[in-house]
Design a protein around this motif. Sequence first.
Motif, PDB file in Angstrom:
ATOM      1  N   ALA A   3      40.824  56.050  33.369  1.00 22.82           N
ATOM      2  CA  ALA A   3      40.018  54.870  33.709  1.00 22.82           C
ATOM      3  C   ALA A   3      40.617  53.605  33.121  1.00 22.82           C
ATOM      4  O   ALA A   3      40.639  52.557  33.764  1.00 22.82           O
ATOM      5  N   ILE A   4      41.100  53.685  31.907  1.00 20.34           N
ATOM      6  CA  ILE A   4      41.704  52.511  31.259  1.00 20.34           C
ATOM      7  C   ILE A   4      42.996  52.137  31.970  1.00 20.34           C
ATOM      8  O   ILE A   4      43.234  50.970  32.279  1.00 20.34           O
ATOM      9  N   LYS A   5      43.827  53.128  32.250  1.00 20.36           N
ATOM     10  CA  LYS A   5      45.129  52.860  32.871  1.00 20.36           C
ATOM     11  C   LYS A   5      44.981  52.223  34.250  1.00 20.36           C
ATOM     12  O   LYS A   5      45.687  51.288  34.598  1.00 20.36           O
ATOM     13  N   PHE A   6      44.039  52.717  35.049  1.00 19.18           N
ATOM     14  CA  PHE A   6      43.929  52.247  36.417  1.00 19.18           C
ATOM     15  C   PHE A   6      42.921  51.112  36.596  1.00 19.18           C
ATOM     16  O   PHE A   6      42.680  50.672  37.713  1.00 19.18           O
ATOM     17  N   ARG A   7      42.381  50.618  35.500  1.00 17.81           N
ATOM     18  CA  ARG A   7      41.463  49.484  35.588  1.00 17.81           C
ATOM     19  C   ARG A   7      42.177  48.232  36.112  1.00 17.81           C
ATOM     20  O   ARG A   7      41.573  47.371  36.724  1.00 17.81           O
ATOM     21  N   GLU A   8      43.468  48.149  35.880  1.00 20.04           N
ATOM     22  CA  GLU A   8      44.225  46.991  36.345  1.00 20.04           C
ATOM     23  C   GLU A   8      44.269  46.897  37.866  1.00 20.04           C
ATOM     24  O   GLU A   8      44.637  45.875  38.416  1.00 20.04           O
ATOM     25  N   PHE A   9      43.866  47.943  38.558  1.00 25.51           N
ATOM     26  CA  PHE A   9      43.856  47.931  40.010  1.00 25.51           C
ATOM     27  C   PHE A   9      42.496  47.541  40.580  1.00 25.51           C
ATOM     28  O   PHE A   9      42.343  47.421  41.785  1.00 25.51           O
ATOM     29  N   GLU A  10      41.492  47.376  39.709  1.00 27.98           N
ATOM     30  CA  GLU A  10      40.153  47.018  40.175  1.00 27.98           C
ATOM     31  C   GLU A  10      40.144  45.567  40.653  1.00 27.98           C
ATOM     32  O   GLU A  10      40.801  44.703  40.061  1.00 27.98           O
ATOM     33  N   PRO A  11      39.418  45.278  41.709  1.00 26.30           N
ATOM     34  CA  PRO A  11      39.312  43.886  42.167  1.00 26.30           C
ATOM     35  C   PRO A  11      38.679  43.000  41.095  1.00 26.30           C
ATOM     36  O   PRO A  11      37.850  43.449  40.306  1.00 26.30           O
ATOM     37  N   LEU A  12      39.100  41.749  41.066  1.00 31.35           N
ATOM     38  CA  LEU A  12      38.563  40.755  40.136  1.00 31.35           C
ATOM     39  C   LEU A  12      37.675  39.794  40.915  1.00 31.35           C
ATOM     40  O   LEU A  12      37.932  39.513  42.079  1.00 31.35           O
ATOM     41  N   THR A  13      36.655  39.288  40.265  1.00 33.24           N
ATOM     42  CA  THR A  13      35.749  38.339  40.905  1.00 33.24           C
ATOM     43  C   THR A  13      36.084  36.939  40.421  1.00 33.24           C
ATOM     44  O   THR A  13      36.190  36.692  39.221  1.00 33.24           O
ATOM     45  N   TYR A  14      36.263  36.042  41.368  1.00 31.83           N
ATOM     46  CA  TYR A  14      36.510  34.631  41.063  1.00 31.83           C
ATOM     47  C   TYR A  14      35.775  33.798  42.085  1.00 31.83           C
ATOM     48  O   TYR A  14      35.908  34.020  43.283  1.00 31.83           O
ATOM     49  N   ASN A  15      34.978  32.865  41.595  1.00 32.60           N
ATOM     50  CA  ASN A  15      34.252  31.953  42.464  1.00 32.60           C
ATOM     51  C   ASN A  15      33.388  32.720  43.477  1.00 32.60           C
ATOM     52  O   ASN A  15      33.277  32.339  44.637  1.00 32.60           O
ATOM     53  N   GLY A  16      32.815  33.825  43.001  1.00 32.27           N
ATOM     54  CA  GLY A  16      31.922  34.610  43.842  1.00 32.27           C
ATOM     55  C   GLY A  16      32.612  35.529  44.836  1.00 32.27           C
ATOM     56  O   GLY A  16      31.951  36.224  45.588  1.00 32.27           O
TER      57      GLY A  16
END
Length: 85
Positions: A3-16
């Motif tokens: 989970a820690i290693k592949f967290r960098e592939f999770e989408p990020l939220t910016y400006n909604g």
Amino acid sequence: MFAIKFREFEPLTYNGERYRPLNMAKEVAANAELLTIIPSNIVKNAAFPLELDDLYKLYATNETITSDDEGALEFDIPSPAEFAF
């Protein structure tokens, strides 16, 4: 560990809106020249202005601040001279 290693592939939220890291990397690469502009002077060896806990709180706002909140933050703080007493 997975989970820690592949967290960098999770989408990020910016400006909604949510962005995939791959698309963000492509955007940075496409606009590299513009994104190298730093709007102020950099002081060599200056201390980072936030404590680690504050930095975590700042990044957590990507998920907690609404679009309405972001819109309110776009306005400048009024000068005290603008207020009639």
